[in-house]
Write a protein that holds these residues in place. Structure first.
Motif, PDB file in Angstrom:
ATOM      1  N   CYS A 139     147.267  25.680 132.581  1.00 45.10           N
ATOM      2  CA  CYS A 139     147.729  26.895 131.882  1.00 45.10           C
ATOM      3  C   CYS A 139     149.162  26.690 131.407  1.00 45.10           C
ATOM      4  O   CYS A 139     150.052  26.448 132.213  1.00 45.10           O
ATOM      5  CB  CYS A 139     147.649  28.112 132.812  1.00 45.10           C
ATOM      6  SG  CYS A 139     148.443  29.585 132.104  1.00 45.10           S
TER       7      CYS A 139
ATOM      8  N   LEU B 223     138.536  25.922 128.485  1.00 50.75           N
ATOM      9  CA  LEU B 223     138.182  25.020 129.584  1.00 50.75           C
ATOM     10  C   LEU B 223     137.071  25.577 130.467  1.00 50.75           C
ATOM     11  O   LEU B 223     136.334  24.818 131.089  1.00 50.75           O
ATOM     12  CB  LEU B 223     139.418  24.726 130.440  1.00 50.75           C
ATOM     13  CG  LEU B 223     140.504  23.885 129.759  1.00 50.75           C
ATOM     14  CD1 LEU B 223     141.788  23.902 130.588  1.00 50.75           C
ATOM     15  CD2 LEU B 223     140.029  22.451 129.552  1.00 50.75           C
ATOM     16  N   LEU B 224     137.001  26.891 130.564  1.00 49.16           N
ATOM     17  CA  LEU B 224     135.999  27.525 131.431  1.00 49.16           C
ATOM     18  C   LEU B 224     135.178  28.535 130.628  1.00 49.16           C
ATOM     19  O   LEU B 224     135.227  29.744 130.888  1.00 49.16           O
ATOM     20  CB  LEU B 224     136.687  28.250 132.596  1.00 49.16           C
ATOM     21  CG  LEU B 224     137.396  27.406 133.644  1.00 49.16           C
ATOM     22  CD1 LEU B 224     138.234  28.292 134.554  1.00 49.16           C
ATOM     23  CD2 LEU B 224     136.394  26.633 134.473  1.00 49.16           C
TER      24      LEU B 224
ATOM     25  N   CYS C  71     142.514  28.505 128.924  1.00 48.40           N
ATOM     26  CA  CYS C  71     141.615  28.715 130.060  1.00 48.40           C
ATOM     27  C   CYS C  71     140.201  29.063 129.587  1.00 48.40           C
ATOM     28  O   CYS C  71     139.218  28.599 130.161  1.00 48.40           O
ATOM     29  CB  CYS C  71     142.165  29.772 131.008  1.00 48.40           C
ATOM     30  SG  CYS C  71     142.496  31.365 130.246  1.00 48.40           S
TER      31      CYS C  71
ATOM     32  N   ALA D 206     141.803  24.174 135.211  1.00 47.11           N
ATOM     33  CA  ALA D 206     142.252  25.160 134.215  1.00 47.11           C
ATOM     34  C   ALA D 206     143.552  25.824 134.666  1.00 47.11           C
ATOM     35  O   ALA D 206     144.471  26.033 133.873  1.00 47.11           O
ATOM     36  CB  ALA D 206     141.171  26.209 133.992  1.00 47.11           C
TER      37      ALA D 206
END
Lengths: 399, 79
Positions: free
Chosen positions: B52, B20-21, B17, B48
């Motif tokens: 996960c 991705l962010l 995560c 995201a």
């Protein structure tokens, strides 16, 4: 999670003002059904609407620590089904008030549970207790009365976090006694779970009615509450007080000579120095534990012992709690040895609000309020390498 | 407005995560995610959550139901 045993068990009970829950305990070791009826009279019936209105009128909040309004739980329960669970697991180490009620005045708790179950149309009542003498006393009480066919007593074995409402609920259903990761409302699953003392107050409220119930306590928090007073006091024990009683009154009645610090609300509670704070749930009374430390003990060392115990109570489900609380406990041990407080503050901030249950938040509140109150001690430990006093164990840690 | 929610009992700190962010999620010293209060790129956040590996991340729409009672209002990863 292993079973915990108490280092010291407060035996006595005393009261400030007229006793409600502890009525008769000055004369009886345990109150059997005959004595219970003689003391309190028969249990009045109340339907769902009347009971909910009464609980709302007397603003009865949970006495297990969270202080949630009981009327709100009743309102969200489904009709004509479900289960009532009495949480008597009392996993707060220094607390002894639920066990005192269940061992010595079990009929008040049963009255409350039966009244709530009848009002809801719930078919089963489960009394969950950790303490064996309490389980025996409740079973004996159940056998004494004719209205308890739907009551079962379950002995639980979970630790500190296992007494958390959702963990207890899962454990009783045969699952792991661990907090849930998702937010679940037990009432949506047809379960009304309430602390043992809370249900005893229901039994009192039904008999007194809203006006007489409000004769004691404050406007916002009427009635009485139970405390467990311990540590450096001449009269430790389970104490019934009107809600809103100043801490200083309780301390002088308990014979706390010269308190260095007081922990209010147990090991998820906070360290206090002001004797004028009113003991009520708005001020963080929690499950009602009052632990007194005098000047003969190393208060920072006591804080470190409890911090380390709190870290060990993590059920290791959630990363920030599993790794963060031991890190915080090591930081506090470092402060006792003369270290700086900065890393402890950092770890406290990292842990806070990042868990499935409130254990990390409660542990952080306890540690940070302690470090704040003992800031002069932290300086003394840093400059002089210690305070020269032993750790006397005035804050009880289960062995 | 929406916000990311973590099921801490599921999260193992894989860190996908945070990859991705990057603007929304950082990692603490043990690798567990530290979230920004609200989400600005809902599409990326939803992606995201869906990716996960522990199914621990969820995007919740704010201003509707904070208690999570009405699951239909939440964008949940498939379980």
């Amino acid at each position: 999670m292993t079973a915990t045993t108490l280092a010291a068990v407060p035996a006595g009970t005393w009261t400030i003002g007229a006793p409600r829950l502890l009525a008769g305990l000055d004369r009886y070791a345990t109150i059997d059904y005959g004595a219970h009826l003689a003391l309190h009279g028969p249990l009045p019936h109340a339907d769902r609407a009347r009971l909910t209105a009464l609980l709302e009128d007397v603003a009865l909040t949970g006495r297990g620590g969270a202080g949630f309004p009981l009327a709100a739980k009743l309102r969200t329960m489904p009709h004509g089904q479900g289960t009532v669970i009495v949480n008597g697991s009392e996993s707060e180490p220094a607390s002894f008030k639920d066990r005192t009620l269940l061992r010595r005045a079990p009929h008040l708790v049963l009255d409350g549970a039966i009244a709530v179950a009848a009002a809801l149309g719930a078919r089963q009542v489960t009394v969950a207790v950790h303490d064996r003498p309490a389980a025996l006393a409740v079973r004996r009480a159940v056998s004494e009365r004719g209205d308890c066919a739907h009551v079962r007593v379950a002995q639980t074995h979970a630790g500190f976090v296992g007494g958390e409402a959702r963990a207890l609920w899962r454990g009783l259903a045969g699952g792991p006694a661990l907090p849930l990761g998702r937010r679940v409302h037990l009432t949506q699953h047809g379960t009304l779970l309430s602390n043992a003392e809370t249900l005893a107050h229901v039994a009192v409220a039904l008999r007194l009615g809203p006006h007489r119930f409000r004769d004691s306590g404050t406007h916002a928090e009427p009635g009485t509450t139970l405390l467990t007073v311990g540590g450096a006091v001449a009269r430790p024990g389970v104490v019934e007080i009107p809600l809103g009683t100043p801490l200083g009154i309780v301390l002088s009645a308990a014979g706390a000579a010269v308190p260095q610090a007081v922990v209010v609300g147990g090991y998820h509670g906070s360290w206090q120095a002001r004797p004028d704070i009113q003991l009520c749930h708005a001020n963080g009374l929690g499950a009602g534990v009052i632990s007194v430390l005098d000047g003969s003990t190393c208060a920072l060392g006591e804080l470190a012992r409890v911090a380390s115990w709190l870290a060990a109570q993590s059920t290791r489900q959630c990363g920030p709690c599993r790794f963060g609380l031991p890190a915080l406990a090591r930081d506090v041990a470092g402060i006792v040895a003369g270290g700086d407080v900065a890393t402890a503050i950092h770890h406290a901030q990292v842990v806070q609000g990042r868990g499935a249950c409130h254990h990390p938040d409660g542990a952080v509140r306890f540690v940070m309020s302690g470090l704040h109150l003992l800031r002069e001690e932290t300086v003394r430990h840093r400059t002089a390498g210690g305070c020269g006093r032993p750790i006397r164990g005035q804050l009880v840690v289960p062995t | 407005m929406s916000r990311l929610e973590i099921d801490w009992t599921r999260c193992d700190g894989h860190g996908l995560c945070a990859e991705l962010l990057p603007g929304q999620i950082t990692r603490d010293e043990w690798g567990f995610p530290v979230l920004a209060p609200t989400v600005d790129d809902t599409y990326a956040a939803r992606r995201a959550a869906a990716l996960c590996p522990a199914l621990a991340l969820r995007l919740e729409v704010l201003g509707e139901d904070h208690l999570g009672a009405r699951a239909s209002l939440q964008y949940t990863s498939t379980r």
